[in-house]
Design a protein around this motif. Structure first.
Motif: not given
Lengths: 109, 113
Positions: B1, B4, B31, B33, B94, B96, B98-104
């Motif tokens: 997880d 977060i 990052y 959000y 997220r 920094a 490359g195209f890393s995944e977003q964790y919620f």
């Protein structure tokens, strides 16, 4: 404009039936595509991403740049697959994912 | 997880009151959000942050403000809550690279009466 379209709000199938959740995207460059899953009242979690080309929980998705699609497929649905599925794209590293409106998959026995 | 957490997890408040939701991460992700999740709308971006004190608006930012004074914390404030802000709010992070995944995060269910 960047957009992700999931045309089905709800997809109901019987256990053991094949599943295909549709996702179409609009983006001028080369995006990274993702599928996220959300089980009842839980946080979203990554199911798979096109760049890794993995198969998770029996699901696969192929990026079709010609049709700008990234459909999610599973040959034999299980009841535990019942959840909300979101398709998402990322245009540039670090930018927020843009999500479709989601498709609820309901698998019954 | 990805470490977060969100607080509170549930809140009921009255129209016109200010509300602050907190997102805390232990992954040192650059990052962060804030999204809201509503039936028929999916997830819509409210605000995002690309570093400490660096924030920007998302798709549905009216009526919301954010602050990020530390890498690990990202606060979302509803300046004067309205019934249309009744929703489930998700924080995501997220890294920094490359195209890393977003964790919620687990989400905050907010009801404005």
């Amino acid at each position: 404009a960047q957009r992700v379209t999931q045309p089905e709000k709800l997809l109901s199938v019987f256990k053991g039936a094949p599943v295909e959740l549709k996702c179409n995207y609009s983006y001028s460059g080369s995006p990274e595509l993702f599928w996220y899953v959300q089980y009842s009242r839980q946080r979203l979690q990554l199911l798979l991403r096109h760049i890794s080309r993995e198969s998770i929980k029996g699901f696969t998705a192929d990026l079709n740049k010609g049709e700008t699609s990234f459909h999610l497929k599973k040959p034999f649905a299980q009841e535990e697959d019942s959840a909300m599925y979101y398709c998402a794209l990322s245009g540039r590293a670090g930018t927020a994912l843009i999500f479709g409106k989601g498709t609820t998959l309901s698998v019954s026995s | 997880d990805a470490g977060i957490t969100q607080s509170p997890r549930h809140k009921v408040t009255e129209t016109g009151t200010p509300v602050t939701l907190r997102c805390h991460q232990t992954e040192n992700h650059r990052y962060m959000y804030w999204y809201r999740q509503d039936p028929g709308h999916g997830l819509r971006l409210i605000h995002y942050s690309y570093g400490v004190k660096d924030t920007d608006k998302g798709e549905v930012s009216d009526g919301y403000s954010v602050s990020r004074s530390k890498t690990e914390d990202f606060l979302l404030t509803l300046e004067s809550a309205t019934s249309s802000q009744t929703s489930v709010y998700f924080c995501a992070t997220r890294s920094a690279g490359g195209f890393s995944e977003q964790y919620f995060g687990p989400g905050t269910r907010l009801t404005v009466t």
